[in-house]
Design a protein around this motif. Structure first.
Motif, mmCIF file in Angstrom:
data_model
loop_
_atom_site.group_PDB
_atom_site.id
_atom_site.type_symbol
_atom_site.label_atom_id
_atom_site.label_comp_id
_atom_site.label_asym_id
_atom_site.label_seq_id
_atom_site.Cartn_x
_atom_site.Cartn_y
_atom_site.Cartn_z
ATOM 1 N N ASP A 9 -18.293 129.440 10.676
ATOM 2 C CA ASP A 9 -17.976 129.021 12.247
ATOM 3 C C ASP A 9 -16.719 128.133 12.243
ATOM 4 O OD1 ASP A 9 -20.024 130.298 13.394
ATOM 5 O OD2 ASP A 9 -21.385 128.630 13.333
ATOM 6 N N ARG A 55 -13.840 130.325 11.708
ATOM 7 C CA ARG A 55 -13.297 130.894 12.981
ATOM 8 C C ARG A 55 -12.674 129.941 13.713
ATOM 9 N NH1 ARG A 55 -18.207 133.848 12.085
ATOM 10 N NH2 ARG A 55 -19.478 132.197 13.558
ATOM 11 N N ILE A 56 -13.112 128.828 13.834
ATOM 12 C CA ILE A 56 -12.489 127.789 14.851
ATOM 13 C C ILE A 56 -10.884 127.474 14.420
ATOM 14 C CG2 ILE A 56 -12.388 125.374 15.469
ATOM 15 C CD1 ILE A 56 -15.625 125.550 15.392
ATOM 16 N N SER A 73 -9.193 130.552 15.485
ATOM 17 C CA SER A 73 -8.801 130.451 16.854
ATOM 18 C C SER A 73 -7.608 129.535 17.177
ATOM 19 C CB SER A 73 -10.206 130.171 17.521
ATOM 20 O OG SER A 73 -10.915 131.150 17.381
ATOM 21 N N ASP A 123 -4.386 131.198 16.187
ATOM 22 C CA ASP A 123 -3.945 132.044 17.041
ATOM 23 C C ASP A 123 -3.530 131.027 18.357
ATOM 24 O OD1 ASP A 123 -4.612 134.096 15.481
ATOM 25 O OD2 ASP A 123 -6.667 134.383 16.487
ATOM 26 N N ALA A 124 -3.954 130.352 18.798
ATOM 27 C CA ALA A 124 -3.507 129.373 20.045
ATOM 28 C C ALA A 124 -2.173 129.121 19.787
ATOM 29 C CB ALA A 124 -4.702 128.291 20.519
ATOM 30 N N TYR A 142 0.442 131.725 19.709
ATOM 31 C CA TYR A 142 0.417 132.038 21.145
ATOM 32 C C TYR A 142 1.494 130.945 22.145
ATOM 33 C CZ TYR A 142 -0.272 133.116 25.999
ATOM 34 O OH TYR A 142 -0.103 133.388 27.486
#
Length: 275
Positions: free
Chosen positions: A73, A76-77, A80, A83-84, A87
């Protein structure tokens, strides 16, 4: 005897139930993360909690699985978040490019407006210059080539006329008019004299394109200076009484070679005007 055995069985059942309840409670607590057991607890942990070896193994496995799940987890955080951030960076770069494109477009538009305004101003200036030149050309074409030296006059003396008022026979035409009446150059030319000349009083001489000189004497004032360029009709002075004269008039002479006067009457007629 039977009653004693029954009591013993009941006691054993009660003990087993308590053991099972303790084991279940411990397993639930481990699953919920409320107890901190380690893999090295071994037999001591089994003894302290009342868990059987199989229950302890199950508890350890559940704990390891929970830790791995938490690690996944967290991974994954982190992914994420990465990725943010990526972006956001891409969006920021896109915004910068868009702003740069807008700034470049605005600069080009401004430059185009400046060029257009300059072209418009240049065209207007050129059109104004052409219009001015055209107007001057029309005015020049419409302007008279030759005029009489004054207006509202009458002749009081003619060329070669004898009389006691002159040292020699009269050398020009006398145009008598009211004092202050404008005296005009009869043709275009350049002023070569504007001075007081003895018996002639205030005198102006103008040399014309063919070399002929015209002379205007006895004037009350000068309205031109040496070196001025004049056209036919330009005021050079005013009717006066300066020099040797008995009345207000302008003494007008024509000198083809600049020195020897000739009769102004036929000369003026040849140029289209009648005194």
């Amino acid at each position: 005897m039977a009653r004693h055995r029954s009591k013993a069985r009941n006691k054993q059942r009660s003990t087993n139930r308590r053991t099972q309840l303790v084991g279940l409670t411990a397993a639930l607590a481990a699953t919920a993360g409320t107890i901190g057991l380690t893999a090295s607890v071994g037999e001591a942990s089994t003894a302290s909690t009342g868990l059987s070896p199989s229950q302890a193994d199950a508890l350890t496995a559940a704990r390891v699985e929970r830790r791995d799940l938490g690690s996944r987890d967290a991974t994954r955080i982190d992914l994420s978040l990465a990725d943010a951030r990526a972006y956001q960076e891409r969006a920021a770069r896109g915004t910068m490019r868009a702003r740069g494109a807008l700034a470049l477009s605005a600069a080009k538009a401004k430059s185009a407006r400046i060029v257009a305004a300059k072209a418009k101003a240049d065209a207007a200036a050129k059109a104004a210059a052409i219009a001015k030149a055209t107007a001057l050309a029309k005015a020049k074409a419409a302007a008279p080539k030759v005029v009489l030296p004054t207006t509202g006059y009458h002749l009081t003396a003619r060329f070669n006329q004898a009389g006691g008022r002159w040292a020699h026979n009269h050398t020009g035409l006398d145009f008598a008019a009211a004092y202050g009446t404008p005296v005009r150059s009869v043709m275009a030319g350049e002023v070569i004299q504007a001075d007081f000349e003895g018996a002639y009083g205030r005198q102006v001489k103008v040399r014309h394109a063919d070399g002929t000189v015209t002379s205007y004497s006895h004037m009350a004032e000068f309205d031109v200076a040496v070196g001025d360029n004049v056209t036919a009709g330009t005021q050079v002075g005013a009717i006066g009484l300066t020099g040797n004269t008995t009345g207000a008039h302008v003494h007008f002479e024509v000198l083809p070679d600049g020195n020897t006067p000739v009769n102004p009457d036929p000369w003026l007629r040849q140029h289209g005007v009648t005194p």
